[in-house]
Design an enzyme around this catalytic site. Structure first.
Site, PDB file in Angstrom:
ATOM      1  CE  LYS A  12      -8.450  -0.102  -3.039  1.00  0.00           C
ATOM      2  NZ  LYS A  12      -9.151   0.559  -4.135  1.00  0.00           N
TER       3      LYS A  12
ATOM      4  CG  MET B 294      -8.343   6.773   6.268  1.00  0.00           C
ATOM      5  SD  MET B 294      -8.872   5.295   5.363  1.00  0.00           S
ATOM      6  CE  MET B 294      -9.792   4.417   6.644  1.00  0.00           C
TER       7      MET B 294
ATOM      8  CG  ASP C 143      -2.124  -0.899   1.053  1.00  0.00           C
ATOM      9  OD1 ASP C 143      -2.371  -1.361  -0.071  1.00  0.00           O
ATOM     10  OD2 ASP C 143      -2.816  -1.140   2.058  1.00  0.00           O
TER      11      ASP C 143
END
Length: 269
Positions: free
Chosen positions: A73, A187, A51
């Site tokens: 991502k 996030m 990632d």
């Protein structure tokens, strides 16, 4: 003076067989937070599908012959589709390779590890879960903020601030506010204003302490301490950006008493 000997990996670690996929948590960012099992996987992998938040320092611990494939991502940027990532893992395993799917934090804490594990199982691929140290706990600890502390809380809520897919239910932030429990957000920087507004509408005290920990557990770690009613404004003023962990609740208060003596406290925004 004799050099201090390096510590060998434990001899009883499981064998990484060809054709297997190991879903590995890389921890919160500091390479020192890798588990022995994660390091073992990196040193035996044929290919590492990693990632965006996995650092070069961690990737450098893999055996030199291992192929690295980026599958990051990042919000607001072109990203690999989740189904394509999983299909790649299945295809690599069917090539009889030792495959590490390397994720920041823990694969099963907002890391889509559960989705990948389910699809690997459906494809008949043997896999192993290697838990990692999630940033929501480690990042706060590095900043001097305990997720739980006696006298402050007997529980904690881990939540993602990322907008949900259309077929998923959104979190009821007003209801979460009424629990009185500390909330640790992943996030959430982009939607902080929306989340804060709903928490306040749900009855949360505007003076509730808030900490925003950027790039937690790395040399660039920075912490902003503010209040619920001011955190959106202060985050913009100080240029807070992802990746960041946000803690909301009385657990933030202990940082004031620890930060001057805490060796890995990072900087204050």
């Amino acid at each position: 003076m004799n050099a201090r000997p390096s510590l060998p990996l434990a001899s009883n670690l499981p064998t990484f067989e060809p054709g297997q996929v190991w879903l590995v948590g890389a921890g919160a960012g500091d390479p020192g937070l890798l588990t022995l099992l994660a390091l073992h996987a990196l040193q035996h992998a044929d290919v590492i599908v990693h990632d965006a938040l996995v650092s070069d320092e961690i990737l450098a611990l893999a055996r030199p012959q291992a192929r690295r494939e980026f599958a990051g991502k990042r919000g607001g940027h072109p990203s690999a589709h989740q189904d394509d990532i999983t299909e790649s893992l299945i295809d690599l395993a069917r090539q009889n390779l030792r495959v590490v799917r390397l994720k920041g934090g823990d694969p099963f804490v907002f890391g889509r590890g559960g989705e990948e594990a389910a699809q690997l199982a459906a494809a008949g691929i043997n896999f192993r879960i290697v838990p990692g140290v999630t940033s929501g706990l480690a990042g706060l600890a590095y900043a001097g903020i305990p997720a739980t502390t006696r006298g402050a809380n007997r529980g904690v809520i881990l939540a993602t601030g990322h907008s949900c897919a259309k077929d998923e239910e959104s979190l009821d932030w007003r209801q979460l506010a009424q629990t009185g429990l500390p909330i640790i957000l992943y996030m959430a920087i982009k939607r902080l204003d929306v989340i804060v507004g709903e928490l306040l509408d749900g009855g949360a005290d505007p003076q509730t302490p808030v900490a925003i920990v950027e790039e937690a557990t790395t040399p660039r770690q920075r912490t902003l301490v503010t209040t619920l009613e001011n955190c959106t404004r202060d985050a913009k003023t100080h240029g807070c950006a992802a990746p960041a962990i946000i803690a909301i609740g009385a657990i933030v208060n202990l940082r004031e008493h620890l930060q001057d003596f805490l060796l890995n406290a990072g900087t204050q925004a």
